[in-house]
Design an enzyme around this catalytic site. Sequence first.
Site, PDB file in Angstrom:
ATOM      1  NE  ARG A  12     -16.992 113.325 -30.988  1.00 43.05           N
ATOM      2  CZ  ARG A  12     -18.125 113.899 -31.373  1.00 43.05           C
ATOM      3  NH1 ARG A  12     -18.113 114.807 -32.345  1.00 43.05           N
ATOM      4  NH2 ARG A  12     -19.262 113.578 -30.790  1.00 43.05           N
ATOM      5  N   GLY A  27     -24.886 112.936 -28.482  1.00 43.49           N
ATOM      6  CA  GLY A  27     -26.185 112.360 -28.830  1.00 43.49           C
ATOM      7  C   GLY A  27     -26.169 110.841 -28.766  1.00 43.49           C
ATOM      8  CE  LYS A  56     -33.108 123.624 -29.084  1.00 42.94           C
ATOM      9  NZ  LYS A  56     -32.995 122.805 -30.310  1.00 42.94           N
ATOM     10  N   GLY A 109     -19.646 115.482 -26.446  1.00 42.61           N
ATOM     11  CA  GLY A 109     -20.086 116.812 -26.871  1.00 42.61           C
ATOM     12  C   GLY A 109     -19.597 117.893 -25.939  1.00 42.61           C
TER      13      GLY A 109
HETATM   14  C1  3PG Z   1     -21.845 114.795 -32.901  1.00 44.20           C
HETATM   15  O1  3PG Z   1     -20.945 115.598 -32.676  1.00 44.20           O
HETATM   16  O2  3PG Z   1     -22.943 114.864 -32.350  1.00 44.20           O
HETATM   17  C2  3PG Z   1     -21.553 113.657 -33.849  1.00 44.20           C
HETATM   18  O3  3PG Z   1     -20.338 113.852 -34.498  1.00 44.20           O
HETATM   19  C3  3PG Z   1     -22.679 113.510 -34.826  1.00 44.20           C
HETATM   20  O4  3PG Z   1     -22.835 114.690 -35.534  1.00 44.20           O
HETATM   21  P1  3PG Z   1     -24.306 115.214 -35.876  1.00 44.20           P
HETATM   22  O5  3PG Z   1     -25.012 115.474 -34.592  1.00 44.20           O
HETATM   23  O6  3PG Z   1     -24.088 116.443 -36.706  1.00 44.20           O
HETATM   24  O7  3PG Z   1     -24.976 114.109 -36.673  1.00 44.20           O
HETATM   25 MG    MG Z   2     -24.807 115.924 -32.475  1.00 44.24          MG
END
Ligand code: 3PG
Ligand code: MG
Length: 400
Positions: free
Chosen positions: A35, A382, A200, A358
């Site tokens: 990132r 997400g 999940k 992620g």
């Molecule tokens: C992530 O890693 O999903 C983003 O940086 C957003 O973070 P969060 O899910 O804690 O809001």
């Molecule tokens: Mg997240």
Amino acid sequence: MHTLKDLPDISGKRVILRCDLNVPLDGSKITDDGRIVASVPTIQALVSKGAKVIIVSHLGRPDGAVVAKYSLEPVAKRLGELLNVDVAFATDTVGESAASSVANLNAGQVLVLENLRFNPGETAKSDDERLAFAKSLAEFGDLVVSDGFGVVHRKQASVYDLEHLLPSFAGLLIERELHVLQGLTTNPERPYSVVLGGSKVSDKLGVIDHLLPRVDSILIGGGMVFTFLAALGYKVGASLLEIDQIDTCKGYLAKAEELGVKVVLPTDIVVAAKFSADAAFAVTAADAIESSPFGASGLGLDIGPVSAKAFAEVISASKTVFWNGPMGVFEFENFANGTRVVAEALSQVDGLSVVGGGDSAAAVRALGFPDEHFSHISTGGGASLEFLEGKAMPGLEVLQ
Ligand code: 3PG
Ligand code: MG
């Protein structure tokens, strides 16, 4: 959407740049700097225009309190190495350190403020509280560039409210992410396959719902697969299971059949005695998990080798593939095979191959795949899922 092309003359101007520098850390060691690397082009563009660049980001979920292990200091240091310049760091977000650091910033210099989420206003539910925090941030800038794609699905002060207060522009990362993800939603080349994993089912319901009528195949692995196997009537031992989602999974299987969409589930599973890197393990048929040497206490930690090969064949035959979520516990070598085989197949797709952010992004890098082997590795986990679900995203809407 206004982008960097629409910027006025920003030479000597204070630009607040919202990045998503939420990287995985082991102590103060960054385990995947993807990132940070992805944020560099926009930072360089702003620096080259002579802006004073004030970077804001969150890290982890400190819930409005100062939590030392979530400091952005190691991130600022890594950013300095990547940019090959001195990057200043303020030890608070809107306090004295931030104010004096901003005041001392020269044109073309870069400053990182401490974790936004050390301030309760950043993630507050109350619109007023968020706005109050956004107002104190806004005092530091003449305009905002929003480039934290990974967080655009959050209605948070720096992502949403701040952009109402100052002229706002989307950065290069957001532009690139949207361009690629739109390729998945607008006339994707077929066959189009989606590979879903991770722990999940409940995290993936929206995306399964939305994608079922739009894809040719859905391949399912990871912890979420056991709820699907349970929906087929199989016993899953001590594997992850969301009992309250079994009926939903049954519904998806029925709907897929009706639509002629292939749902590819593993036919074999790597079952372990316990959740640990050195646990004893055995491969069983997916419908006989409890017949492993570990009986009903065995837990599935990866898809089996036959399944991995079958998944790879479907992926290789596709022209468009989106992958989100590891196939197993790839952090443990004995349970990394499914994820590795899927990543390998994806890296060889002759078409559009997209890794959702992620854990899957961390997985491909941890397993040693170079970023260039994929069309795109999203910085949003997400966020990319919600994009594919067709959901409205506050951090994008505000830029329209
Ligand atoms: C992530 O890693 O999903 C983003 O940086 C957003 O973070 P969060 O899910 O804690 O809001
Ligand atoms: Mg997240």
